[in-house]
Scaffold this motif. Structure first.
Motif, PDB file in Angstrom:
ATOM      1  N   MET A  29       0.742  -1.117   0.049  1.00 25.61           N
ATOM      2  CA  MET A  29       0.022  -0.041  -0.246  1.00 25.61           C
ATOM      3  C   MET A  29       1.005   1.346  -0.047  1.00 25.61           C
ATOM      4  O   MET A  29       1.929   1.434   0.798  1.00 25.61           O
ATOM      5  CB  MET A  29      -0.765   0.067   1.293  1.00 25.61           C
ATOM      6  N   LYS A  33       1.266   1.946  -7.115  1.00 29.62           N
ATOM      7  CA  LYS A  33       0.673   0.976  -8.220  1.00 29.62           C
ATOM      8  C   LYS A  33      -0.451   1.780  -9.079  1.00 29.62           C
ATOM      9  O   LYS A  33      -0.368   1.677 -10.311  1.00 29.62           O
ATOM     10  CB  LYS A  33       0.157  -0.222  -7.705  1.00 29.62           C
ATOM     11  N   ASP A  52      -8.560  -4.192  -6.985  1.00 26.14           N
ATOM     12  CA  ASP A  52      -9.641  -3.412  -5.758  1.00 26.14           C
ATOM     13  C   ASP A  52     -10.882  -3.152  -6.356  1.00 26.14           C
ATOM     14  O   ASP A  52     -11.873  -3.333  -5.605  1.00 26.14           O
ATOM     15  CB  ASP A  52      -8.727  -2.537  -5.002  1.00 26.14           C
ATOM     16  N   PHE A  75     -12.679 -10.889   1.798  1.00 26.21           N
ATOM     17  CA  PHE A  75     -12.218 -10.291   0.898  1.00 26.21           C
ATOM     18  C   PHE A  75     -11.028 -10.862  -0.159  1.00 26.21           C
ATOM     19  O   PHE A  75     -11.070 -10.684  -1.162  1.00 26.21           O
ATOM     20  CB  PHE A  75     -11.423  -9.027   1.373  1.00 26.21           C
ATOM     21  N   ARG A  76     -10.172 -11.880   0.485  1.00 27.15           N
ATOM     22  CA  ARG A  76      -9.252 -12.460  -0.358  1.00 27.15           C
ATOM     23  C   ARG A  76      -9.667 -13.212  -1.363  1.00 27.15           C
ATOM     24  O   ARG A  76      -9.293 -13.602  -2.395  1.00 27.15           O
ATOM     25  CB  ARG A  76      -8.280 -13.164   0.749  1.00 27.15           C
ATOM     26  N   GLY A  97      -4.075  -5.224  -5.585  1.00 29.48           N
ATOM     27  CA  GLY A  97      -4.107  -4.790  -3.976  1.00 29.48           C
ATOM     28  C   GLY A  97      -2.885  -5.166  -3.550  1.00 29.48           C
ATOM     29  O   GLY A  97      -2.274  -6.394  -4.047  1.00 29.48           O
ATOM     30  N   GLY A  98      -2.334  -4.745  -2.463  1.00 28.64           N
ATOM     31  CA  GLY A  98      -1.131  -5.050  -1.919  1.00 28.64           C
ATOM     32  C   GLY A  98      -0.839  -6.519  -1.256  1.00 28.64           C
ATOM     33  O   GLY A  98       0.224  -7.078  -1.433  1.00 28.64           O
ATOM     34  N   GLY A  99      -1.940  -7.009  -0.779  1.00 22.84           N
ATOM     35  CA  GLY A  99      -1.779  -8.475  -0.425  1.00 22.84           C
ATOM     36  C   GLY A  99      -2.011  -9.398  -1.514  1.00 22.84           C
ATOM     37  O   GLY A  99      -1.944 -10.768  -1.299  1.00 22.84           O
ATOM     38  N   ARG A 136      -7.459   2.051   4.229  1.00 18.13           N
ATOM     39  CA  ARG A 136      -6.944   0.722   4.251  1.00 18.13           C
ATOM     40  C   ARG A 136      -7.117   0.155   5.676  1.00 18.13           C
ATOM     41  O   ARG A 136      -6.211   0.296   6.670  1.00 18.13           O
ATOM     42  CB  ARG A 136      -5.306   0.803   3.855  1.00 18.13           C
ATOM     43  N   LEU A 138      -6.143  -2.579   6.837  1.00 18.68           N
ATOM     44  CA  LEU A 138      -4.748  -3.384   7.587  1.00 18.68           C
ATOM     45  C   LEU A 138      -4.105  -2.390   8.233  1.00 18.68           C
ATOM     46  O   LEU A 138      -3.177  -2.660   9.150  1.00 18.68           O
ATOM     47  CB  LEU A 138      -4.108  -4.188   6.635  1.00 18.68           C
ATOM     48  N   ARG A 155       5.934 -10.007   3.264  1.00 21.63           N
ATOM     49  CA  ARG A 155       5.555 -10.100   1.951  1.00 21.63           C
ATOM     50  C   ARG A 155       6.809  -9.971   0.937  1.00 21.63           C
ATOM     51  O   ARG A 155       6.794 -10.562  -0.428  1.00 21.63           O
ATOM     52  CB  ARG A 155       4.606  -9.086   1.586  1.00 21.63           C
TER      53      ARG A 155
HETATM   54  C1  S3P Z   1      -4.485  -4.542   0.862  1.00 20.30           C
HETATM   55  C2  S3P Z   1      -4.127  -3.534   0.006  1.00 20.30           C
HETATM   56  C3  S3P Z   1      -5.169  -2.683  -0.386  1.00 20.30           C
HETATM   57  C4  S3P Z   1      -6.365  -3.262  -0.481  1.00 20.30           C
HETATM   58  C5  S3P Z   1      -6.816  -3.841   0.930  1.00 20.30           C
HETATM   59  C6  S3P Z   1      -5.762  -4.646   1.415  1.00 20.30           C
HETATM   60  C7  S3P Z   1      -3.382  -5.428   1.427  1.00 20.30           C
HETATM   61  O1  S3P Z   1      -4.870  -2.370  -1.778  1.00 20.30           O
HETATM   62  O2  S3P Z   1      -6.368  -4.353  -1.316  1.00 20.30           O
HETATM   63  O3  S3P Z   1      -6.762  -2.807   1.968  1.00 20.30           O
HETATM   64  O4  S3P Z   1      -3.437  -6.672   2.141  1.00 20.30           O
HETATM   65  O5  S3P Z   1      -2.163  -4.956   1.456  1.00 20.30           O
HETATM   66  P1  S3P Z   1      -3.829  -1.089  -2.055  1.00 20.30           P
HETATM   67  O6  S3P Z   1      -2.316  -2.002  -1.978  1.00 20.30           O
HETATM   68  O7  S3P Z   1      -4.110  -0.811  -3.459  1.00 20.30           O
HETATM   69  O8  S3P Z   1      -3.647  -0.057  -1.209  1.00 20.30           O
END
Ligand code: S3P
Length: 185
Positions: A29, A33, A52, A75-76, A97-99, A136, A138, A155
């Motif tokens: 995040m 990106k 996202d 969400f995942r 998304g970051g994850g 966000r 997290l 990660r």
């Molecule tokens: C997340 C990153 C977010 C979004 C969600 C979870 C993560 O996206 O998918 O809040 O797990 O790092 P961005 O990386 O676009 O902020």
């Protein structure tokens, strides 16, 4: 023979004439990106896809609400579906998304069908960029900077499986875009 001149102006024609894999952006995040993806759009004529946004469309609610009402696991699941949809397209710039890249299956899909770029930055830099943005879940803990540091440690081994790593911390948006375009041509 193709001559590459270091100017983004030649890229549009060059990319339009070639068949290249989708460009996939991964990273934490705040790594840029979405901003970089949208800038790449102007220089390639590709379509911009944000996983996202696909998740939000599928769920019919915002990411924050999915996390709060349904939980991260749901969400995942949506996110994995979004990755499949995004990577099945052509001529796309995909911001994940970051994850998303943490999941092995997502990673396999993205690595096999896309040209994956890890946008790398330190927790200090990421925190500076996201500290005023409350979207966000997290990062809702007491110490978001520490959470970011822990997420980097957790990660980064996966992010480093990307085809390319770009240390974005001291580069301008245009320098990052140039770097990406030179590597895909
Ligand atoms: C997340 C990153 C977010 C979004 C969600 C979870 C993560 O996206 O998918 O809040 O797990 O790092 P961005 O990386 O676009 O902020």
């Amino acid at each position: 023979m193709m001559v590459i001149i270091k100017s983004t102006y030649i890229y549009f024609g060059a990319i339009a004439a070639m068949s290249i894999k989708n460009i996939v952006l991964v990273g934490l995040m705040g790594s840029g990106k979405t901003t970089i993806g949208q800038e790449l759009l102007d220089h390639t004529g590709f379509t911009f896809i944000d996983t996202d946004r696909i998740v939000e469309d599928m769920a019919g609610m915002r990411i924050v609400d999915i996390f709060e009402i349904k939980g991260e696991a749901v969400f995942r699941k949506f996110e994995s579906e979004a990755v499949k949809k995004a990577i099945a397209t052509h001529n796309s710039i995909i911001s994940t998304g970051g994850g998303a890249f943490e999941d092995e299956q997502n990673r396999k899909e993205l690595l096999s069908k896309g040209n994956v770029f890890y946008l790398k930055a330190s927790a200090d830099c990421l925190h500076e960029r996201v500290k005023n943005d409350n979207s966000r879940p997290l990062l809702w803990g007491d110490n978001p900077q520490q959470i970011l540091q822990e997420l980097i440690e957790k990660r980064e081994p996966q992010y480093l499986e990307a085809h390319h790593t770009i240390d974005v911390e001291n580069l301008t948006i245009m320098e990052i875009v140039d770097e990406i375009l030179q590597r895909v041509l």
